[in-house]
Structures are given as C-alpha cells and as structure tokens.
Design a protein around this motif. Structure first.
Motif, PDB file in Angstrom:
ATOM      1  N   ILE A  86       8.091  59.679  14.446  1.00 53.28           N
ATOM      2  CA  ILE A  86       8.052  60.671  13.378  1.00 53.28           C
ATOM      3  C   ILE A  86       6.610  60.930  12.947  1.00 53.28           C
ATOM      4  N   ALA A  87       5.825  59.856  12.807  1.00 51.27           N
ATOM      5  CA  ALA A  87       4.425  60.020  12.422  1.00 51.27           C
ATOM      6  C   ALA A  87       3.666  60.841  13.456  1.00 51.27           C
ATOM      7  N   ASP A  88       3.953  60.613  14.741  1.00 54.48           N
ATOM      8  CA  ASP A  88       3.301  61.397  15.796  1.00 54.48           C
ATOM      9  C   ASP A  88       3.722  62.862  15.732  1.00 54.48           C
ATOM     10  N   LEU A  89       5.008  63.116  15.454  1.00 55.40           N
ATOM     11  CA  LEU A  89       5.475  64.495  15.317  1.00 55.40           C
ATOM     12  C   LEU A  89       4.786  65.181  14.139  1.00 55.40           C
ATOM     13  N   GLU A  90       4.745  64.496  12.995  1.00 56.46           N
ATOM     14  CA  GLU A  90       4.137  65.096  11.807  1.00 56.46           C
ATOM     15  C   GLU A  90       2.640  65.289  11.976  1.00 56.46           C
ATOM     16  N   ALA A  91       1.974  64.364  12.672  1.00 56.39           N
ATOM     17  CA  ALA A  91       0.541  64.517  12.924  1.00 56.39           C
ATOM     18  C   ALA A  91       0.267  65.755  13.766  1.00 56.39           C
ATOM     19  N   ALA A  92       1.130  66.003  14.766  1.00 53.85           N
ATOM     20  CA  ALA A  92       0.961  67.181  15.616  1.00 53.85           C
ATOM     21  C   ALA A  92       1.238  68.475  14.856  1.00 53.85           C
ATOM     22  N   GLU A  93       2.173  68.412  13.895  1.00 59.90           N
ATOM     23  CA  GLU A  93       2.584  69.626  13.181  1.00 59.90           C
ATOM     24  C   GLU A  93       1.725  69.931  11.958  1.00 59.90           C
ATOM     25  N   THR A  94       1.319  68.885  11.241  1.00 64.57           N
ATOM     26  CA  THR A  94       0.592  69.109   9.975  1.00 64.57           C
ATOM     27  C   THR A  94      -0.770  68.438   9.940  1.00 64.57           C
ATOM     28  N   GLY A  95      -1.013  67.518  10.875  1.00 59.09           N
ATOM     29  CA  GLY A  95      -2.268  66.782  10.883  1.00 59.09           C
ATOM     30  C   GLY A  95      -2.320  65.650   9.894  1.00 59.09           C
TER      31      GLY A  95
END
Length: 282
Positions: A86-95
């Motif tokens: 989830i953290a990797d997904l959010e990092a890709a989407e919002t930084g």
C-alpha cells in the motif's frame, strides 16, 4: 484478463499482492489463487493478498486466499507485506505514503506502522484465550487451554491454544530441528479437536527473551515464517512461565520481535517486508 501483481515476502513467507481497490470482492477466485501459488506452474507463493476498499472507517480491507484456496482470517507476515504494498502504491500515486494504516480484516481491525528503519510494527490486538474463541474442544468453551494433553501421531503432546483472530496450537519441545513437521503438521491441522482446523507451532525456549519456532500453517503447510503464530507462541510461553513478555522469535526465515504489552494487553509484532518482483498474470 491480464491482472497486475507484485510479489512480496516477510521472512520468506511470500505473497502475491493485488491492487483490488476498484471493487469490494477479490478479482480472482480461490481456484485461480491455487494456480497462481503453484511453485512449478504458477507465480509461486504461500497465498494471494488483495488490497480492497476500506470498511467501517478503515483505510483498506485485506482478504487472503491461501495456496490451497482456503481463506484465513488474518496473516501476520501478510499484513506487513500489504502495508509495504500500500505504501508503494501511495508513493507512486501521491509521492507521500502514510506511515500508519487502519486495515479491516476478518479478524478485526489491524494497524501496521512503517518505521523509519524500514521495519513494520503491527498492533495485532488482543489474544483470545478461551477454548470457545479459538475454537477447540480440548476444554470447556469458557476455559483456557494451557498445557493440556493432545494425542497426535500416537504420541501425547502438551499443548497451549491461542487465537490471534486465527487459531493456533503451541507445543514446547527440546529441539525444533528434530520435529518431523511434514508428517505431523497435517495431523495437528485436521485433528477433530479443532473444528476450524489449526495452525501448529513448535517452540524451543533458548532464553526467556529468545524463542525458536517452526510452523505448519493451516491451508499453506510448512512456511518459513508466521507472524500470528509468533504472537500466539509468545503468549503461550508467557502463560506457561517460560518467557518474558518481550522476546525475539526466530523462525526459519529470520527473526520477529514480539511484545505482549502489559499496558493494553495488545500484541505488537515488528519485522520486515520486502518487494521481490512485479508482473502480469493472465
């Protein structure tokens, strides 16, 4: 239909992670999960984990299909892998991924926190100690199952049972390396005393702050690590006067730090979760 996935592992307990936020039910069937988990003809994993939309005010929902197609209530190593995913997904989407997540599971609310050193600490909640909560018929429903006899494979084992939202049967042994896990694990899992089957952990107490563990997981067999099992085993060790409330639990895949807090009675598990690779399954 092609489905994107990412594989992660927590101490060798490996999972296929799927971004399933677009719908409330898993996008593949349990039968497809069995095919995906096949280590010769599929991707290879102990289970498939889906990140679904949150429920009841949570950030996300976790669902799991084991490698045999069954669905467990929760998975300790799996929830760390889900938090990293989830953290990797959010990092890709919002930084800017959040450091703490509220995750809805079939075992209740679980809260993982990403630490600055890359480890993940998970509030695993309260252990459930009564026979009716586990469930098991080894004692009356309102009684604890601590150091009671269980006949398996022609031998009497002294067992302690704990639920972390999923059921565990813990046995203390002199040397975990000598346990014929492949032979007796299925007999523990399917013992008639456990109506919903059981995870079986074998524990060697090296020191009060250091335990060695091997595990047969319900629905997955021998795995290199089990987070809920490590938590349940520390509880069992404390109940039997064998360990401190904070200890390292050494699994074949590596160590987890487990603490049974005196303040709130919750179990806290700290350990790693690592990305392996991404791909597309047909």
């Amino acid at each position: 239909m092609a489905i994107a996935f990412t594989k992660y592992h927590g101490l060798g307990n490996d999972f296929i992670l799927v971004d399933n936020r677009q719908q409330a039910e898993p996008c593949i069937t349990p039968e497809q999960a069995v095919d995906w988990c096949d280590r010769h003809f599929g991707i290879g994993a102990d289970g498939v984990i889906f990140a679904l939309p949150g429920q009841d005010g949570t950030d996300y929902t976790m669902r799991i299909f084991n490698s045999d197609g069954s669905e467990p209530e929760m998975c300790g190593n799996g929830i760390r892998c889900l938090a990293r995913f989830i953290a990797d997904l959010e990092a890709a989407e919002t930084g800017s991924p959040r450091p703490v997540y509220k995750i809805h599971t079939l075992a209740g609310l679980i809260t993982p926190r990403l630490e600055a050193d890359g480890q993940i600490t998970v509030d695993m909640g309260l252990p459930r100690l009564l026979a009716g909560e586990i469930p098991t018929t080894l004692a009356a429903p309102e009684e604890k199952v601590v150091n009671l006899p269980l006949e398996v494979a022609g031998q009497t084992w002294q067992v302690t049972c704990v639920s972390m939202g999923n059921p565990h049967c813990i046995t203390f042994v002199e040397d975990v390396a000598t346990i014929p896990l492949a032979a007796i694990g299925p007999q523990f899992e399917h013992h008639p005393a456990f109506p919903k089957r059981i995870n079986a952990e074998f524990i060697q107490v090296v020191r009060p702050d250091y335990l060695k563990m091997r595990v047969w997981e319900r629905g997955a067999g021998i795995t290199l690590a089990c987070g809920t099992g490590a938590c349940a085993s520390l509880v069992a060790a404390v109940l039997n006067g064998k360990s401190d409330r904070r200890a390292t639990v050494e699994l074949p895949g590596g160590p987890l730090l487990i603490e049974w807090s005196e303040a709130d009675r919750h179990l806290y598990m700290t350990g790693p979760a690592q990305k392996v690779f991404s791909g597309t399954a047909l």
